[in-house]
Design a protein around this motif. Structure first.
Motif, mmCIF file in Angstrom:
data_model
loop_
_atom_site.group_PDB
_atom_site.id
_atom_site.type_symbol
_atom_site.label_atom_id
_atom_site.label_comp_id
_atom_site.label_asym_id
_atom_site.label_seq_id
_atom_site.Cartn_x
_atom_site.Cartn_y
_atom_site.Cartn_z
ATOM 1 N N GLY A 68 -34.239 6.363 27.291
ATOM 2 C CA GLY A 68 -33.759 5.037 27.712
ATOM 3 C C GLY A 68 -34.043 4.033 26.620
ATOM 4 O O GLY A 68 -33.654 4.236 25.469
ATOM 5 N N ARG A 70 -35.762 2.053 23.669
ATOM 6 C CA ARG A 70 -36.503 2.619 22.523
ATOM 7 C C ARG A 70 -37.287 1.573 21.751
ATOM 8 O O ARG A 70 -38.200 1.903 20.994
ATOM 9 N N ARG A 73 -38.508 -6.381 21.405
ATOM 10 C CA ARG A 73 -38.468 -7.424 20.375
ATOM 11 C C ARG A 73 -39.872 -7.761 19.912
ATOM 12 O O ARG A 73 -40.809 -7.769 20.710
ATOM 13 N N HIS A 179 -22.493 -5.002 27.383
ATOM 14 C CA HIS A 179 -22.599 -3.531 27.337
ATOM 15 C C HIS A 179 -23.955 -3.121 26.773
ATOM 16 O O HIS A 179 -24.611 -2.226 27.293
ATOM 17 N N ILE A 181 -26.816 -4.587 26.632
ATOM 18 C CA ILE A 181 -28.060 -4.909 27.349
ATOM 19 C C ILE A 181 -28.004 -4.378 28.784
ATOM 20 O O ILE A 181 -28.920 -3.710 29.238
ATOM 21 N N VAL A 344 -26.137 4.521 33.085
ATOM 22 C CA VAL A 344 -25.878 4.681 31.640
ATOM 23 C C VAL A 344 -26.329 6.077 31.225
ATOM 24 O O VAL A 344 -27.495 6.448 31.417
ATOM 25 N N LEU A 368 -21.587 -1.581 18.928
ATOM 26 C CA LEU A 368 -21.227 -1.747 20.339
ATOM 27 C C LEU A 368 -19.711 -1.687 20.446
ATOM 28 O O LEU A 368 -18.998 -2.036 19.497
ATOM 29 N N GLY A 387 -21.403 2.352 23.098
ATOM 30 C CA GLY A 387 -21.946 2.080 21.766
ATOM 31 C C GLY A 387 -22.717 3.256 21.227
ATOM 32 O O GLY A 387 -22.886 4.279 21.905
ATOM 33 N N VAL A 389 -26.293 3.997 18.784
ATOM 34 C CA VAL A 389 -27.474 3.437 18.116
ATOM 35 C C VAL A 389 -27.866 4.363 16.970
ATOM 36 O O VAL A 389 -27.957 5.575 17.160
ATOM 37 N N ILE A 466 -29.800 0.222 35.703
ATOM 38 C CA ILE A 466 -29.891 -1.193 35.286
ATOM 39 C C ILE A 466 -29.153 -2.070 36.299
ATOM 40 O O ILE A 466 -27.949 -1.895 36.507
ATOM 41 N N VAL A 502 -34.285 -7.465 32.765
ATOM 42 C CA VAL A 502 -34.229 -5.997 32.737
ATOM 43 C C VAL A 502 -34.921 -5.388 31.524
ATOM 44 O O VAL A 502 -35.024 -4.172 31.427
ATOM 45 N N SER A 503 -35.394 -6.215 30.587
ATOM 46 C CA SER A 503 -35.995 -5.615 29.387
ATOM 47 C C SER A 503 -37.391 -5.083 29.716
ATOM 48 O O SER A 503 -38.016 -5.479 30.711
HETATM 49 C C1 LIG Z 1 -30.286 3.193 28.674
HETATM 50 C C2 LIG Z 1 -29.638 2.271 27.978
HETATM 51 C C3 LIG Z 1 -29.943 0.865 27.972
HETATM 52 C C4 LIG Z 1 -28.971 -0.139 27.773
HETATM 53 N N1 LIG Z 1 -29.566 -1.336 27.803
HETATM 54 C C5 LIG Z 1 -30.877 -1.179 28.045
HETATM 55 C C6 LIG Z 1 -31.151 0.198 28.162
HETATM 56 C C7 LIG Z 1 -32.495 0.766 28.428
HETATM 57 C C8 LIG Z 1 -31.804 -2.279 28.157
HETATM 58 C C9 LIG Z 1 -31.715 -3.229 27.036
HETATM 59 N N2 LIG Z 1 -31.167 -3.022 25.810
HETATM 60 C C10 LIG Z 1 -31.335 -4.145 25.055
HETATM 61 C C11 LIG Z 1 -31.992 -5.107 25.826
HETATM 62 C C12 LIG Z 1 -32.398 -6.471 25.342
HETATM 63 C C13 LIG Z 1 -33.776 -6.326 24.777
HETATM 64 C C14 LIG Z 1 -34.525 -7.605 24.754
HETATM 65 O O1 LIG Z 1 -33.979 -8.656 25.018
HETATM 66 O O2 LIG Z 1 -35.724 -7.544 24.478
HETATM 67 C C15 LIG Z 1 -32.229 -4.543 27.064
HETATM 68 C C16 LIG Z 1 -32.891 -5.180 28.239
HETATM 69 C C17 LIG Z 1 -30.896 -4.321 23.666
HETATM 70 C C18 LIG Z 1 -30.572 -3.015 23.074
HETATM 71 N N3 LIG Z 1 -29.370 -2.430 23.211
HETATM 72 C C19 LIG Z 1 -29.379 -1.226 22.604
HETATM 73 C C20 LIG Z 1 -30.681 -1.032 22.051
HETATM 74 C C21 LIG Z 1 -31.135 0.170 21.309
HETATM 75 C C22 LIG Z 1 -31.416 -2.169 22.338
HETATM 76 C C23 LIG Z 1 -32.839 -2.462 21.965
HETATM 77 C C24 LIG Z 1 -33.709 -2.314 23.177
HETATM 78 C C25 LIG Z 1 -33.714 -0.906 23.711
HETATM 79 O O3 LIG Z 1 -34.207 -0.021 23.045
HETATM 80 O O4 LIG Z 1 -33.150 -0.717 24.813
HETATM 81 C C26 LIG Z 1 -28.244 -0.303 22.563
HETATM 82 C C27 LIG Z 1 -27.603 -0.087 23.881
HETATM 83 N N4 LIG Z 1 -28.210 -0.171 25.078
HETATM 84 C C28 LIG Z 1 -27.303 0.071 26.066
HETATM 85 C C29 LIG Z 1 -26.065 0.339 25.482
HETATM 86 C C30 LIG Z 1 -24.813 0.674 26.215
HETATM 87 C C31 LIG Z 1 -26.252 0.243 24.114
HETATM 88 C C32 LIG Z 1 -25.204 0.474 23.144
HETATM 89 C C33 LIG Z 1 -25.327 0.730 21.904
HETATM 90 C C34 LIG Z 1 -27.558 0.049 27.500
#
Ligand SMILES: C=Cc1c2[nH]c(c1C)Cc1[nH]c(c(CCC(=O)O)c1C)Cc1[nH]c(c(C)c1CCC(=O)O)Cc1[nH]c(c(C)c1C=C)C2
Length: 526
Positions: A68, A70, A73, A179, A181, A344, A368, A387, A389, A466, A502-503
């Motif tokens: 999930g 990784r 911030r 998408h 977040i 997801v 993304l 997306g 990563v 989420i 949700v973070s």
């Molecule tokens: C399982 C997939 C998840 C997607 N979003 C989240 C998860 C766990 C939760 C999330 N992702 C981000 C945030 C904001 C972080 C913050 O404000 O501190 C949250 C709450 C940003 C983010 N998005 C991606 C990554 C690798 C990150 C960094 C934080 C993290 O490791 O989750 C990529 C990403 N996440 C999702 C998608 C569809 C996606 C696409 C490339 C869904």
């Protein structure tokens, strides 16, 4: 007269529940604390796995994969505090703000080949198509008069961005952000719940979010906002430690993770909790019902093994629908079933690189994929990607070569495809192998590269993981808090991703806040 020992039960052993228990145990040594988790492990959606991979030449590496989230911030105080209190600095890794992994992000537009860079410098604002879109949308936003309808108290992220920045900006950048977040449809997500600071900036900027964000300090409301933020900060009293080297490293960092992944925090919290005499951790324990005695206000928690737990206070860190299922009709709470959840699917991929003549992907965080121009299809034969990563780019320190030749750079690259969210699931739903065979050609077309056969892949279906805060969420949560005060005498706290944020950092913070409220209220009379 000595008061009976308070017994605080924390429902749910994800990060929120563990954080609540940890902060309670530290601040309230006289209370007994029990954490109840229905699964066989603590940590909820945070799962890290280390494994060994090998390519056809016998090159081996130890690789860390996440199911999930990784990273967090680098300015996330709730996490920095845990790193300090749990002595996790030696295990933490950071990605510098100046690194490509922090600066370079891309969009891939469905149906078009290749990636478009998101602007990351002044030059790129003028020289890239997305830069020009951002520039023209921002310019027009700054001169679009106040246009929030008088009768609304919230709206969708898409409606908000369309109103201020235009429909194209909302559909491309807005939907992609959502998408990445929430794994959700920006036309459903509440702006006030998901990005509250933007809603406030619009007010401070007298209509313009941009002016609200960058306006001079003397701008109406900005000074007051700063002062309020300072008071809040002082009240929160973060314990960030005194390790100067670590503070310097954090100051330069964009994101933080750990050599053994984010689950390091879970493991450290569990072992800290095991070290407290006043804490009991119960795994594989299912709660059937939660009731409160009208007179004494004490709780009875019935468990699936026919036993029951008494409690003076309860912190629920359960998903809201799971809480709803255990409440008696007399004490039901509003709005627990209102928000849908996104599923997801996370596909970890490890590719061999020894025989590649060019890199699989450009340097950067990843890309993304915005909502398709015609919206999400009603049905589909292929899974919908949200997306990709580029994990190795930001988290290379997690992986190392294994073998007789001594330390060397691993000859592998790891990426994660994020799939699903608002897209329909194909019928029939693909098994893991079919999903891989569906996604690899999509990634190949998006990156415009021929991909080698992965040496390892793993599918994690994060079903209903989420919450999507629907429009009106903030007001509904205020009503929920009021009902908790009235129906549960304020002794049941409801926290976690379903309520506000949700973070990983939001979850840790909400557990901490519930613990601090209970300690502050200090009313432990039974
Ligand atoms: C399982 C997939 C998840 C997607 N979003 C989240 C998860 C766990 C939760 C999330 N992702 C981000 C945030 C904001 C972080 C913050 O404000 O501190 C949250 C709450 C940003 C983010 N998005 C991606 C990554 C690798 C990150 C960094 C934080 C993290 O490791 O989750 C990529 C990403 N996440 C999702 C998608 C569809 C996606 C696409 C490339 C869904």
């Amino acid at each position: 007269m000595s008061l009976p020992t308070p017994h605080i039960v924390v429902l749910g052993g994800g990060l929120t529940g563990l954080s609540a228990a940890f902060h309670l145990a530290r601040k309230h040594p006289n209370a007994h604390i029990t954490v109840v988790e229905k699964d066989a492990r603590f940590g909820g959606w945070v799962r890290s796995e280390r494994l060994e991979v090998e390519d056809e030449d016998g090159n081996k590496a130890s690789v860390l994969l996440e199911a999930g989230a990784r990273t967090v911030r680098a300015n996330a105080k709730p996490i920095l505090e845990l790193i300090n209190l749990l002595n996790l600095e030696p295990q933490a890794i950071t990605t510098a703000r100046s690194s490509p992994a922090a600066r370079s992000r891309f969009l891939h537009f469905p149906g078009l080949p290749g990636l478009s860079p998101l602007p990351s410098s002044l030059l790129s604002v003028f020289t890239t198509p997305l830069g020009r879109l951002v520039l023209s949308s921002v310019k027009s936003e700054m001169f679009t008069p106040y246009n929030r309808p008088a009768d609304i108290t919230d709206e969708s992220v898409d409606a908000f961005f369309s109103r201020r920045f235009g429909a194209v900006f909302a559909r491309t950048l807005g939907s992609a952000l959502v998408h990445g977040i929430y794994g959700a449809d920006s036309r459903k997500l509440s702006i006030r719940a998901a990005f509250p600071s933007m809603w406030v900036s619009e007010e401070i900027g007298k209509g313009s979010i941009v002016w609200g964000e960058i306006g001079p300090p003397a701008w109406f409301g900005a000074g007051q906002r700063k002062a309020e933020a300072k008071i809040k900060e002082d009240e929160e009293a973060w314990e960030l430690g005194t390790n100067a080297d670590w503070s310097r490293q954090v100051a330069r960092a964009a994101i933080i993770s750990f050599k053994d992944g984010l689950e390091t925090i879970v493991t450290a919290l569990v072992s800290a909790l095991e070290g407290f005499d006043n804490v009991t951790l119960r795994k594989e324990t299912e709660v059937l019902s939660l009731g409160q005695d009208d007179t004494s206000k004490s709780f009875e928690i019935r468990l699936a093994d026919s036993s029951s737990l008494p409690a003076t206070h309860v912190i629920s860190a359960l998903p809201l629908p799971a809480l709803s299922a255990i409440l008696p009709p007399t004490h039901s709470l509003p709005h627990l079933l209102t928000n849908p959840f996104s599923t997801v699917t996370v596909l970890n991929l490890v590719f061999p690189t020894a025989h590649l003549t060019s890199p699989i992907h450009p340097p950067g965080f990843g890309y993304l994929i915005p909502r398709p121009e015609n919206g999400y299809p009603a049905e589909t034969k292929s899974v919908g990607m949200l997306g990709l990563v580029f994990d190795t780019a930001s988290l290379a320190e997690q992986d190392y070569a294994v073998g007789p030749d001594g330390p060397d750079l691993p000859k592998f690259v790891k990426v994660t495809a994020m799939i699903g969210g608002p897209y329909p699931t194909p019928t029939p739903p693909p098994d893991d192998e079919a999903l891989l065979n569906d996604v690899l050609p999509q990634i190949s077309a998006q990156l415009q590269v021929e991909l080698p056969k992965p040496v390892y892949f793993k599918v994690h279906r994060n079903v209903q993981s989420i919450p999507t805060y629907l429009v009106g969420h903030v007001e509904r949560m205020a009503e929920l808090r009021e009902a908790l005060r009235q129906k549960w005498a304020g002794r049941l706290k409801v926290v976690g991703a379903g309520v506000g944020g949700v973070s990983v950092s939001d979850c840790v913070k909400s557990g901490r806040e519930a613990a601090r409220e209970i300690v502050k209220e200090g009313e432990f009379v039974l």
